[in-house]
Write an enzyme that holds these catalytic residues in place. Structure first.
Site, mmCIF file in Angstrom:
data_model
loop_
_atom_site.group_PDB
_atom_site.id
_atom_site.type_symbol
_atom_site.label_atom_id
_atom_site.label_comp_id
_atom_site.label_asym_id
_atom_site.label_seq_id
_atom_site.Cartn_x
_atom_site.Cartn_y
_atom_site.Cartn_z
ATOM 1 N N CYS A 44 1.587 20.232 -0.813
ATOM 2 C CA CYS A 44 2.797 19.780 -0.131
ATOM 3 C C CYS A 44 3.603 20.947 0.415
ATOM 4 O O CYS A 44 3.956 20.979 1.588
ATOM 5 C CB CYS A 44 3.653 18.940 -1.084
ATOM 6 N N CYS A 49 2.855 18.853 3.631
ATOM 7 C CA CYS A 49 4.083 18.200 4.110
ATOM 8 C C CYS A 49 5.121 19.151 4.702
ATOM 9 O O CYS A 49 5.642 18.900 5.796
ATOM 10 C CB CYS A 49 4.768 17.446 2.968
ATOM 11 N N LYS A 52 3.924 21.252 7.803
ATOM 12 C CA LYS A 52 3.634 20.231 8.837
ATOM 13 C C LYS A 52 4.924 19.714 9.450
ATOM 14 O O LYS A 52 5.066 19.608 10.661
ATOM 15 C CB LYS A 52 2.823 19.105 8.188
ATOM 16 N N TYR A 179 -3.774 9.884 8.890
ATOM 17 C CA TYR A 179 -2.468 10.556 8.947
ATOM 18 C C TYR A 179 -2.574 11.941 9.595
ATOM 19 O O TYR A 179 -1.838 12.267 10.514
ATOM 20 C CB TYR A 179 -1.968 10.848 7.529
ATOM 21 N N GLU A 476 19.735 -1.631 13.883
ATOM 22 C CA GLU A 476 20.478 -2.890 13.719
ATOM 23 C C GLU A 476 19.582 -4.092 14.003
ATOM 24 O O GLU A 476 19.811 -5.189 13.500
ATOM 25 C CB GLU A 476 21.724 -2.922 14.600
HETATM 26 P P1 NDP Z 1 -7.494 9.733 5.847
HETATM 27 O O1 NDP Z 1 -8.397 9.260 4.785
HETATM 28 O O2 NDP Z 1 -6.168 9.093 6.055
HETATM 29 O O3 NDP Z 1 -8.247 9.701 7.244
HETATM 30 C C1 NDP Z 1 -9.520 10.252 7.406
HETATM 31 C C2 NDP Z 1 -9.987 9.922 8.803
HETATM 32 O O4 NDP Z 1 -11.205 10.571 9.064
HETATM 33 C C3 NDP Z 1 -10.220 8.432 8.994
HETATM 34 O O5 NDP Z 1 -9.804 8.097 10.285
HETATM 35 C C4 NDP Z 1 -11.733 8.313 8.829
HETATM 36 O O6 NDP Z 1 -12.278 7.245 9.554
HETATM 37 C C5 NDP Z 1 -12.182 9.621 9.444
HETATM 38 N N1 NDP Z 1 -13.471 10.081 8.935
HETATM 39 C C6 NDP Z 1 -13.870 10.196 7.654
HETATM 40 N N2 NDP Z 1 -15.123 10.681 7.589
HETATM 41 C C7 NDP Z 1 -15.528 10.879 8.865
HETATM 42 C C8 NDP Z 1 -16.724 11.358 9.459
HETATM 43 N N3 NDP Z 1 -17.765 11.724 8.713
HETATM 44 N N4 NDP Z 1 -16.787 11.420 10.805
HETATM 45 C C9 NDP Z 1 -15.741 11.038 11.561
HETATM 46 N N5 NDP Z 1 -14.582 10.581 11.069
HETATM 47 C C10 NDP Z 1 -14.475 10.508 9.723
HETATM 48 O O7 NDP Z 1 -7.363 11.291 5.559
HETATM 49 P P2 NDP Z 1 -6.411 12.407 6.095
HETATM 50 O O8 NDP Z 1 -7.236 13.624 6.004
HETATM 51 O O9 NDP Z 1 -5.780 12.075 7.406
HETATM 52 O O10 NDP Z 1 -5.239 12.397 5.026
HETATM 53 C C11 NDP Z 1 -5.537 12.465 3.642
HETATM 54 C C12 NDP Z 1 -4.422 11.878 2.828
HETATM 55 O O11 NDP Z 1 -3.313 12.752 2.846
HETATM 56 C C13 NDP Z 1 -3.878 10.558 3.362
HETATM 57 O O12 NDP Z 1 -4.599 9.470 2.907
HETATM 58 C C14 NDP Z 1 -2.478 10.561 2.837
HETATM 59 O O13 NDP Z 1 -2.471 9.993 1.560
HETATM 60 C C15 NDP Z 1 -2.110 12.021 2.745
HETATM 61 N N6 NDP Z 1 -1.210 12.405 3.841
HETATM 62 C C16 NDP Z 1 0.008 11.807 3.942
HETATM 63 C C17 NDP Z 1 0.880 12.142 4.954
HETATM 64 C C18 NDP Z 1 2.191 11.471 5.068
HETATM 65 O O14 NDP Z 1 2.635 10.854 4.110
HETATM 66 N N7 NDP Z 1 2.862 11.549 6.218
HETATM 67 C C19 NDP Z 1 0.518 13.166 5.955
HETATM 68 C C20 NDP Z 1 -0.786 13.713 5.764
HETATM 69 C C21 NDP Z 1 -1.601 13.340 4.742
HETATM 70 P P3 NDP Z 1 -12.316 5.720 8.969
HETATM 71 O O15 NDP Z 1 -10.940 5.152 9.189
HETATM 72 O O16 NDP Z 1 -13.350 5.064 9.817
HETATM 73 O O17 NDP Z 1 -12.705 5.835 7.540
#
Ligand code: NDP
Length: 488
Positions: A44, A49, A52, A179, A476
């Site tokens: 974080c 976080c 970012k 995300y 609102e």
């Molecule tokens: P996510 O799990 O949210 O997203 C991963 C993405 O990568 C999905 O779109 C997935 O597709 C895709 N993906 C996975 N494997 C492959 C592959 N082999 N080839 C192509 N695409 C692939 O992970 P993030 O890395 O974005 O974030 C991780 C976690 O961090 C989040 O779940 C969240 O909990 C936390 N986070 C929170 C934030 C916030 O609160 N603002 C900000 C950043 C992170 P598919 O949908 O098809 O599985």
């Protein structure tokens, strides 16, 4: 003499581990130690976080001169200096890390700058060679970004690397639709980088409300991001070589790309000015080169090489440490919290889990963590704030009414911009409770925190209706939507 060196040994100095260590020591009077192999503050603070969000703020300034001109200001476009921003960001992270270290020190927690692994149910081995014993061990080691399993994947960077880029790239390809992918697509776009995003599915931000994610995707495209849905990366190789843009790299380039050591050197020396680009072939469309490829393809728990399997601690299918509602593993003296347990991977949730752990183990008050109705924000542009069920998930569960409005907000409409916001409530027909609230708007994260209180308390649609509007604001609308848009 005490039976153990400490009452509690925490492995991992991120948000969850530091909170648990600090509160166990200061509020419960426990003798606590903590080991961290990297920087204090964890994902974080150091590579998530916090930096970012600073980048989100930096990227938002690029839209301001145009808006200001709409309000009568004579304002030209500015120039962004990555090196200046990055230097300032680095010192801010140093400051925050110092605060984390001081908090531990002032709470009486002994810290070890070392990697730790479990030797037995009460013993931790440190990379310094020392061995320490504790009545309870808490694992809070977090997670790490993962690359897909394709050849040359190490030519791409992951989110950890973004904050260390020497220069801003001219072009970036972002793989993923979650995300991290969407937030960084908007950030880089705002900083003036040419952004292409591939997402393999039908719509970005899978799992969130369809209407809300649809609006974000539309806005991202309008803002200039080249978002390709139903598209993935098939092949990648070092760019700048003698390759054919359609058929791929020559044998020499391919061999070079296959050499992991060479790839690592390319990664390390990439300047971001296009001189060391990456060639990419997608599932659809033409192959081309990008200055940088960012894999935002998910995160895995840091559960490896901790000695867990030898102790009989269960590791799940997604590499998570399996725990009960009180964060206890299969071994009575070992607990785990935060991303390493892969429950809800958000900083405030890890902190809650840490606090509940301290209450359970040190304050004689067994406390299960409540993972229901957690508000969260996605810092895209526009931002999304969300709590509760999406319309689609709510409909699966029961009959609902959907109250929804989308409009051009006063501030940007007056400034000549076309962007729209969305305010949406999903309401149970039977109980009248608001099951979900989804806001896509500037500062939606700030709004959803407060809506989250009402919804967590079980507010009904009529409770929202009885609340007087704050005028003139965007939010609102959340208390003035009288007629359901749909019932289902
Ligand atoms: P996510 O799990 O949210 O997203 C991963 C993405 O990568 C999905 O779109 C997935 O597709 C895709 N993906 C996975 N494997 C492959 C592959 N082999 N080839 C192509 N695409 C692939 O992970 P993030 O890395 O974005 O974030 C991780 C976690 O961090 C989040 O779940 C969240 O909990 C936390 N986070 C929170 C934030 C916030 O609160 N603002 C900000 C950043 C992170 P598919 O949908 O098809 O599985």
């Amino acid at each position: 003499m005490a039976e153990y060196d400490y009452d509690l040994f925490v492995i991992g100095g991120g948000s969850g581990g530091v909170r648990a260590a600090r509160v166990a020591a200061s509020d419960a009077g426990a003798r606590v130690a903590l080991a961290e192999e990297d920087r204090y503050g964890g994902t974080c603070v150091i590579r998530g976080c916090v930096p970012k969000k600073l980048m989100v703020f930096a990227s938002e300034f690029s839209g301001m001169p145009a808006l200001a001109r709409g309000y009568g200001w004579d304002m030209g476009e500015g120039t962004f200096h990555w090196d200046r921003f990055q230097g300032h960001m680095a010192s801010e992270l140093d400051r925050l890390e110092g605060i984390y270290r001081n908090l531990l020190k002032s709470s009486g927690v002994e810290t070890f700058d070392a990697r730790a692994r479990l030797k037995d149910a009460h013993t931790v081995e440190l990379s310094t060679g020392e061995t320490k014993t504790a009545k309870t061990i808490l694992i809070a080691t977090g997670g790490h970004p993962v690359r897909p399993d394709i050849p040359n994947a190490d030519l791409g960077i992951v989110s950890d690397d973004i904050f260390h880029l020497e220069t801003l790239p001219k072009s970036i390809l972002i793989i993923g639709g979650g995300y991290i992918a969407c937030e960084f697509a908007c950030i880089f776009n705002g900083l003036g980088v040419e952004v292409t995003q591939f997402y393999r599915g039908a719509q970005i931000l899978r799992g969130f409300d369809d209407e809300a994610r649809g609006l974000i995707a539309e806005a991202m495209r309008e803002n200039g991001i080249k978002l390709h849905l139903g598209t993935n990366i098939v092949e990648m190789a070092p760019g700048g070589g003698d390759y054919d843009a359609v058929s791929g790299p020559t044998a020499t380039d391919a061999a070079m790309g296959a050499d992991a050591k060479q790839s690592a050197t390319l990664m390390a020396t990439r300047t971001g000015d296009g001189s060391q680009s990456v060639w990419v072939k997608p599932t659809s469309g033409d192959a081309r080169e990008y200055d940088i490829v960012l894999f935002a393809t998910g995160r895995d728990p840091n559960s490896a090489d901790l000695g867990l399997e030898d102790l009989g601690i269960q590791i799940g299918r997604r590499k998570e440490i399996v725990v009960d509602a009180y964060s206890k593993t299969a071994v009575d003296s070992v607990y785990a919290i935060g991303d390493v347990t892969n429950r809800v991977n958000l900083t405030p949730v890890a902190i809650r889990e840490g606090m509940a752990f301290v209450q359970t183990v040190f304050q004689d008050n067994p406390t299960a963590v409540d993972h229901e109705l957690i508000p969260s924000a996605i810092f895209t542009q526009p931002e999304m704030g969300t709590v509760g069920l999406s319309e689609e998930d709510a409909r699966e569960q029961e009959e609902v009414e959907v109250y929804c409005t989308s409009f051009r907000p006063m501030k940007t409409a007056f400034g000549g911009q076309n962007n729209r916001v969305l305010m949406k409530l999903v309401v149970s027909k039977a109980t009248r409770k608001v099951l979900g609230c989804h806001i896509v708007a500037p500062d939606a994260g700030e709004m959803i925190q407060l809506a989250g209180v009402a919804i967590k308390m079980g507010a009904t649609k009529e409770d929202f209706d009885q609340t007087v509007a704050v005028h003139p604001t965007m939010s609102e609308e959340i208390v003035t939507m009288k007629t359901p848009m749909r019932t289902a």
